[in-house]
Every structure is written in C-alpha cells, then in structure tokens.
Design an enzyme around this catalytic site. Structure first.
Site, mmCIF file in Angstrom:
data_model
loop_
_atom_site.group_PDB
_atom_site.id
_atom_site.type_symbol
_atom_site.label_atom_id
_atom_site.label_comp_id
_atom_site.label_asym_id
_atom_site.label_seq_id
_atom_site.Cartn_x
_atom_site.Cartn_y
_atom_site.Cartn_z
ATOM 1 N N GLU A 116 8.397 -5.235 -1.293
ATOM 2 C CA GLU A 116 7.119 -4.275 -1.004
ATOM 3 C C GLU A 116 7.693 -2.635 -1.129
ATOM 4 O O GLU A 116 7.045 -1.920 -1.757
ATOM 5 C CB GLU A 116 6.752 -4.439 0.416
ATOM 6 C CG GLU A 116 6.224 -5.905 0.866
ATOM 7 C CD GLU A 116 5.343 -6.362 -0.263
ATOM 8 O OE1 GLU A 116 4.509 -5.786 -1.103
ATOM 9 O OE2 GLU A 116 5.503 -7.695 -0.322
ATOM 10 N N ASN A 145 0.736 -1.122 0.039
ATOM 11 C CA ASN A 145 -0.154 -0.030 -0.113
ATOM 12 C C ASN A 145 0.892 1.366 0.154
ATOM 13 O O ASN A 145 1.612 1.298 0.846
ATOM 14 C CB ASN A 145 -0.888 0.030 1.424
ATOM 15 C CG ASN A 145 -1.461 -1.261 1.424
ATOM 16 O OD1 ASN A 145 -2.172 -1.776 0.781
ATOM 17 N ND2 ASN A 145 -1.111 -1.861 2.747
HETATM 18 N N1 B3K Z 1 0.772 -7.659 -3.721
HETATM 19 C C1 B3K Z 1 0.994 -8.371 -2.841
HETATM 20 C C2 B3K Z 1 0.068 -9.569 -2.683
HETATM 21 C C3 B3K Z 1 -1.367 -9.518 -2.255
HETATM 22 C C4 B3K Z 1 -1.983 -10.959 -2.211
HETATM 23 C C5 B3K Z 1 -3.399 -10.592 -2.412
HETATM 24 N N2 B3K Z 1 -4.186 -11.732 -2.491
HETATM 25 C C6 B3K Z 1 1.997 -8.775 -1.931
HETATM 26 C C7 B3K Z 1 3.337 -8.530 -2.846
HETATM 27 O O1 B3K Z 1 3.437 -9.411 -3.945
HETATM 28 O O2 B3K Z 1 4.047 -7.795 -2.823
HETATM 29 ZN ZN ZN Z 2 4.646 -8.030 -4.929
#
Ligand code: B3K
Ligand code: ZN
Length: 869
Positions: free
Chosen positions: A307, A274
């Site tokens: 992230e 996020n």
């Molecule tokens: N983008 C999130 C993954 C979320 C999973 C949703 N079912 C974590 C990542 O790959 O960075």
């Molecule tokens: Zn990811």
C-alpha cells in the site's frame, strides 16, 4: 426484452477497452462537507467543473451515482433545475464552460453492508472507494482519469467521533458549543475519486516519524480501536522499512507531511492505498507473537509495503481506466515482492510467490474466467482484482527485469515516474518507458498484456558429436474469446550440468520468441542435466527431458535454490499425476526416488530450516489438478495423502528427530527460529499421516507448550485433522483463550474448515450456525467458507453437497455483499477440470444461482461466464 416467465431480462452492460474516450468534463477541484452520523450522513459536494478541451464540447455534465439520491443541485450558488436522472447517472445541463456545481446527498453508512462507499464498522465510519465506491457517496465522474484537488470538512459528535481523518494534511479543526466538533483536511496532490478516504471514530494511535531522503520529517500514525495499539509495532516497523527501501531502490520519496494508516475489522479486501490515509483490514496490521503466526507477520510486512508503494505506483501515476489495473497492481506486487525478498530470504520468498501463482493464477488462466493481465472487457470491474491482474501482472514485469537486468530496468521505471507524474497512464505508457529507459525492444513482449493463458514450453535435447541442441517449442491453449495464440517472448534462465562433476559452465538466458527454436552449445561429451526456468524466470509450464534421476540430482545439487525446489516438486508432481491418471510405470521406484530426495533434504546440514521447510511441502492439490485434463479431485487428495503417509513412515526417525530438534529452538523472529517453527509443523504433518497417536501426543504437547501462534496453530491444525480426544479439547481451549479476538477466532474457523478431517462437511455446517459466525464480516465469511471451498474432501465430496453449500452461501451473501459473494463463484466454475458426474453437479448449482430473480452484477458476470465456457 422478456423471458417466458415474464420477468424482464436485462442484457448485461459490457464495458470495452477499445471504447475509451477522454472525459467530457474535468473536475480540477472538489470540496466535500460531511455532517457525520452512523445512519444519516449528509454530504455536500462542490465541484469546480470545466469542459475538457479534449472532449466533444457537450453541455451535459454526466455524474455517476449508485444507491444515492440528489437532494439538491446548485450551479454557481443558485438552485439549478436543469438536470435529470439517466439510470443511476445524474445529468446536468450547464450553460458555460466552467461552473461550480453543488450537490447534496444523504447516506446511511450503517445500512451499507456492501462495504463500498461510506460505511460503519464497529462504530467507526470509514470509506472504500476503489473501484467505484465514491459514486455511493456523491455524484461524480467516478473514473480514474478525472483528477481533482480535494478539500474535506467533517463535523460530528465529538464523543462518538473523536478522531476525524481524510487525505492529505490537516488544515484546521475546532469545537462547536453543542458537543460536536469539526476538522478540515486538504490534499494538494490531484487524485482520482477512488483514492478519496474518510475515517471518523474512536481510535488510538501508534505514532512515529520518518525523515525522507531530502530531509523532510513525516509524521506516521497507525490508528486502531482502543486496546489494539500494542499490536501495531510490527506494522510500524514495516512501514518505516518500506519508506526507506523505496527511496533506496526506486528513488521514490514520500510527499505529504502525514501518513496515516487506519485498521478496520470489516473490509472487503486486504487494504487500500488512499492518498496519505491507507485503510487496512485489521488482519494486515495487528500482530504479536501470541496471536499472529510467522505467516501473518510476513503478510503484514508485504501488505503495508504494497500500500505504501502505491503512493508512487498508483497514486502519483494512476490508471487512465480500469483496464489498466495491472499497471498499478502488477507493478506494485512486484515491488512488494522485491522488498520482502530483500528483507528476509530471497529464495524462500520466490518459492512462496510461485506457489501462490500456481495455486491461484494458473487455474484462473485455464478456466472459464481467464483474462489477459490487461482485460479487453468487463461487466463489473470488482471481478478483475484477480491473481491474473496482480500476480501474473507482477511476473510479466519481473520478466522485464530478467531481460534488461535490474539496473537498466530501474532506468526505465525512473523514466516512467518522471514522464507520467501527475497523470493517468496506461500499460502501454509503462512498456514504452521501460523500452526507452532500459533500451529494450518489447514489441513482441506486449503480447503478455494481450493474451490470456499459461504458455507451455516443451524441450527436446540432442547430442551430435559434441554439439548439443536444445529445441524449445511453445503452445498456449485457447481461452475464452481467444481461440488462436501468437508466440510469446519467454526468457528462460538455463544451466546445463555435467552429470559427473555436478557443475555447470555458467547460466545462459535463452529467450524463446518463436513457436519453435533451437539453441546450440558446443563442447559436450555427454548429455547434460537440464536446469531450466531457473528462479522461475518466466510464468510458464515447462515439459523437459529430465529423468527421475536428473530430478533427484537437481534436488540435491542445483546451485539455484528455486531450481532445487522445483526439481523436488516435479519429482512429486510426476509421481502423483501419474498415479492419479493411471500412467505411472514404476510406482515403487518413483516413490523411492522421492523418499531418497526428501531424506537427503532432511539430512542436509548445510540447508537452512526456512528453505528446508519449503522443500518439504508437497505440491498443492489445485496445482496438481492443473496437470490433469479431467480428474476426480478426491483421487488427487487420496494419492497425495497416501504419499504423505508413506513418506511419514519411511522417514519416521528423521521426522521425529526434526520435531525434537526444532522444538528446542526458543521463540524469536529471526530466520533460524522461524525456519525451526516451519519444520516443526511439517514434521507433525507427516507424522499425523502415518502415526496418528504419536502425532496427537506431540501436537498436544506442542499446543500446550506454545508461546506463540505459529506453534499453537500448527499443532491445532494437526489435531484438527485427526479424530482424537485431544482435538475437541484443544479446539475448546483455543476458542476460550482467544474469545473476543476476531482475527484469532477467524483462524479457529478456518482451521476446522480447511482440515483433512473426513467429517469436515459436518463440522462446517455446524460452524455456520455457531454464535460467532456472521455473514456481515468478510473475514469471518472467508475464514469459514473459502477454506471449505479449497478443501477437496469437503467441497468435492461425492453427491455434490459441497457445491450446494457454496451455492447456498453465494445466494445468501449476494444481497448483503455482492463483491465478496462473487469471489465464491470461481471454485464452482472449474467444472471442466473434474469428472463428468461432478461437472454436472457443479453446473447445476451454477444454473440454480443464475436462475435467482435478482443477482448483483458481480455474481451475475461470474456465473454467466462460468456456464458459457
Ligand atoms: N487497491 C486495493 C484493492 C481494492 C479492491 C477493490 N475491489 C488494494 C491493493 O491492491 O492495494
Ligand atoms: Zn495494490
């Protein structure tokens, strides 16, 4: 449509990539006002909506919802009654081209066991919106190509929710006379709804700062439950290192004044990117030497970086639709792999990455759920957060770095970020930017995005005079929906070793583009030793004319560390696959060759222990099963254990001295000490297979003397596999010592469930009734049951009890958390890979699940597809 029993059969809704249409309405701005409470949070959303010039001009504004009800709808400040529900969508008829739409919803976070949307974890309120969780908070065009500027206001009881966080920068806060308080946050960067986040509760922060390359100071905070803050330093170091690395390597700078990470214990995935407010599973934040293994430290560094890197590859440039998931995930996995390789040992990191790919992705590619890295259709997008989209996605982009070289590749990524900043892009946009920036032609290479399956490259070698020809041919097995495959572009880094001098004349990059192709080389007096797919330059299987002697030679002399590892693996794979399939011609000679190669690795003083530890690990059962058409998994297990026992016995003195030498190395996080810990446990593993009493004594001593979790867990793993009195006492000690530390108790569950102990099924059944076991915490469920599903001795036990236990789990977990439940279907779906008796038992369990009256879309899709293929 009705079936014979009279219950309605609803055809699944299939979403197709080809059906993409731009959104009808855009939402340039959204204001969210939350009145927070654990069981009744009121959400007032105000959407500035505008007709999309690229749309059809419809007056109908369609907003997605899931398990929510609209309490009130206003348009431009007035009560608006011209709306209706269409399934779970709220459809509002609007008179003009731009309006302010207000919607009130009331949600119960405490009752949200799916952990998607706004939910409660340990008294905290937090969100998980990717992929489609935002629609569980408010009605919205919940698709990644609708980008909005978010302003968020939260109010709630100050004692219960002292910390109030959302995306972007804090703008205002204050106290109310009634004991409540409020805070406002504003995120200036337009973003899709899946990147929205809110966290409220009692949290303590580890704070630091980072000055970006243009000299802006960013406030960093890692927020955790009180008591956990002392275990956040490694995560903070990793964050700062990744911010620096992304500036230095990819030229990417952070773009907000604040960057916050919150760790929660109930989380479906590993972490979530996020904007400005990453939410993490505690597992990928909390570490200290006493409670976290070296592997945990590595995983934390990798996930924190992953992230953070999403801030550009995912957030600044996001995905147009969920079919493009690999655009952000494959690329970001590659970026985190490159970062981790730079931080420690690049060859060891590469070996680990390939091991994961082979264990998790190759079986996916050859099974009923095979899909291209850019899928063509889905029923439930959550099912596509797979090793294919992530890890193979990373391999595909890595091949671009092989073809272009890193420098030119980076010109391509810079162009990609410049060209698409602020946009919702596609994989095609990425490929085009690399083509334009790096000066590559990727026309045929695009098939990697289209075709599922692992290519198989077969090599033959011939010498005519002094002219050497290498003929490479490629095939790809059919996958669901793709019976016929076109040739792929396969870049293979290759070296030809002179048998007598042990040297080669420089590495060549062979780029295979046709079904069959011959490459010729001049000036050879004798057939060389072939070292191909060095560094695992392409994610393919290679069948090459390399004799056992050649493999022994390469395992000792190859100057590419990955190739050295690969030679060792292939030596063992050939032996084990031959033994299981009954095609092994000379068991003793093959085994002796392995013994000699492993002995040389144990003796090689020039080798660092981190690398030695990798070379000593036998190929995994899942990867071995991949090499066999149809196998009895317990035979693979038995042969693998048999080889381990023989190596244990044959090299006994070397294992003992390795264990002694490594036990004397004091704890530190440097590579030498970590390597020693890795080898120490490997030595115990081989000893346990051959001399259980000696291994038990040593493991017990290692356990008792342990100053860190790596040694303690390694020793406990070995004790767990044995039937000895030390087993029970060590398990009891471990539990008592770490009671209350959820992450360590997860290890206690998973060590027992993953154990080689023949009584594993009985142990797991008992553990599922243990007071510490709960179905509502995904980490705990995975700790026990994923470890068991991966344990051939348990899962594949004769009679099908393992399959029944996993099917029971799926049925029980599905109403609680469909997303996590669906993750347990693939192990049952691999029935084509096992003997007929087992296949029938596995299918019967899949059919039992399919017959359940109500299933989540997640489980329904996986079960149906697993039965179809
Ligand atoms: N983008 C999130 C993954 C979320 C999973 C949703 N079912 C974590 C990542 O790959 O960075
Ligand atoms: Zn990811």
């Amino acid at each position: 449509m009705n079936d014979l029993s009279g219950s309605p059969v609803i055809a699944p809704v299939v979403i197709n990539r080809a059906d993409y249409r731009p959104p009808e309405w855009l939402v340039p701005e959204i204001a969210l006002d939350f009145a927070l409470s654990l069981d009744a949070t009121r959400v007032l959303a105000t959407l500035k909506v505008a007709k999309n010039p690229a749309g059809s001009g419809t007056a109908l504004l369609r907003l997605n919802g899931d398990s929510i009800e609209a309490k009130a709808v206003t348009v431009d400040g007035h009560v608006h009654n011209d709306w209706h529900m269409d399934g779970t969508d709220l459809v509002i008829t609007l008179p003009g081209d731009a309006h302010d739409v207000g919607i009130e919803t009331l949600i119960n976070p405490a009752a949200n066991t799916q952990l998607s949307g706004l939910y409660a974890s340990n008294g905290l309120l937090c969100t998980q919106c990717e992929a489609e969780g935002f629609r569980r908070i408010t009605f919205f065009p919940d698709r990644p190509d609708v980008l909005s500027v978010y302003s968020v206001r939260m109010s709630g009881d100050k004692a219960q929710f002292p910390v109030l966080l959302s995306n972007g920068n804090p703008t205002a806060s204050g106290d109310n006379p009634d004991g409540t308080h409020w805070a406002e946050w504003h995120d200036p960067w337009p973003k899709p709804s899946y990147l929205f986040a809110l966290v409220a509760g009692e949290l303590v922060a580890n704070r630091d700062s980072f000055t970006t390359m243009s000299g802006r100071k960013v406030n960093l905070a890692i927020l955790v439950r009180p008591g956990d803050e002392s275990r956040t330093d490694h995560a903070m170091r990793s964050l700062i290192a990744s911010m620096k690395w992304d500036e230095q390597v990819y030229g990417r700078e952070y773009d907000l004044d604040d960057f916050n990470i919150v760790a929660v214990s109930d989380f479906n995935a590993g972490a979530m990117e996020n904007k400005g407010l990453n939410v993490f599973n505690t597992r990928y934040i909390l570490a200290d030497p006493e409670t976290a293994t070296d592997g945990d430290y590595d995983a934390i560094e990798g996930v924190v970086a992953h992230e953070y890197f999403h801030n550009w590859s995912g957030n600044r440039v996001t995905c147009r639709d969920w079919f493009q998931l690999s655009l952000k995930e494959g690329f970001t996995v590659l970026r985190d792999q490159q970062f981790s390789a730079d931080r420690s040992s690049a060859p060891v990191k590469r070996i680990e990455d390939v091991r994961i790919l082979r264990a998790a992705q190759f079986p996916e590619d050859s099974g009923p759920l095979a899909h291209p890295i850019r899928p063509d259709s889905y029923q439930e997008i959550s099912n596509f957060y797979t090793a294919t989209v992530y890890n193979k996605g990373a391999e595909v982009i890595r091949m671009m770095t092989v073809l272009a070289g890193m420098e030119r590749f980076l010109k391509g990524t810079t162009l990609y970020f410049d060209r698409h900043d602020g946009e919702a892009a596609t994989c095609e946009d990425f490929v085009r930017a690399i083509e334009d920036g790096a000066g590559l032609d990727l026309a045929q290479f695009r098939r990697w995005y289209e075709q599922a399956g692992t290519p198989k490259v077969t090599v033959t070698m011939a010498l005519e005079g002094t002219s050497l020809s290498l003929t490479l041919s490629q095939t790809m097995a059919p996958t669901p929906g793709q019976p016929i495959k076109q040739p792929m572009v396969i870049p293979l880094r290759t070296a030809l070793f002179d048998r007598t001098t042990g040297t080669h004349r420089g590495e060549e990059l062979l780029v295979l583009t046709q079904a069959e192709q011959t490459f010729t080389f001049e000036g050879f007096d004798a057939l060389p030793v072939l070292s191909i797919n060095r560094g695992f330059s392409a994610p393919v299987e290679v069948v090459a004319p390399v004799t056992t002697d050649d493999l022994v030679f390469l395992a000792r002399h190859d100057d590419d560390p990955f190739a050295r590892y690969e030679a060792m693996q292939q030596l063992i794979v050939r032996y084990l696959v031959g033994a299981v399939a009954g095609t092994l011609e000379n068991r003793e000679a093959s085994r002796d060759a392995i013994g000699a190669a492993m002995g040389a690795i144990l003796d090689d003083a020039a080798l660092d222990d981190l690398m030695r530890g990798e070379l000593l690990i036998l190929p995994g059962e899942a990867y071995l099963a991949e090499q066999l058409t149809c196998a009895d998994p317990t035979r693979i297990f038995a042969e693998r254990e048999g080889l381990k026992r023989w190596l244990g016995e044959t090299l006994l003195a070397k294992w003992l001295s390795l264990h002694d030498r490594c036990s004397a190395v004091p704890y530190s996080l440097d590579a030498a000490a970590r390597g020693a810990r890795k080898c120490k446990t490997q030595a115990l593993v081989y000893l346990a297979a051959t001399d259980p009493a000696e291994a038990a004594a040593r493991a017990k001593a290692q356990y008792d003397a342990a100053t860190n979790m790596t040694d303690r867990q390694g020793a406990l793993m070995v004790l767990c596999s044995l039937d000895c009195p030390e087993r029970e006492s060590a398990l009891a000690d471990f539990h008592a010592r770490f009671e209350g530390n959820m992450l360590v108790i997860d290890k206690w569950f998973s060590l027992q469930a993953g154990s080689l102990n023949p009584k594993v099924t009985e142990h797991v059944k008992a553990l599922s009734q243990h007071a510490d076991f709960t179905m509502t915490n995904p980490n705990r469920v995975r700790a026990l049951w994923m470890a068991y599903a991966a344990n051939a001795q348990g899962f594949h036990r004769e009679g099908g009890e393992g399959y029944r236990l996993i099917a029971d789990l799926i049925l029980k977990l599905d109403p609680i958390n469909g997303n996590v439940a669906a993750r347990f279907v693939p192990p049952l779906g691999r029935w084509k890979k096992v003997d007929e008796a087992r296949a029938a038992l596995m299918r019967a369990e899949l059919e039992r699940i399919a017959a359940a009256p109500s299933l989540s879309r997640d489980v329904r899709e996986q079960v149906t597809k697993s039965l179809e293929a």
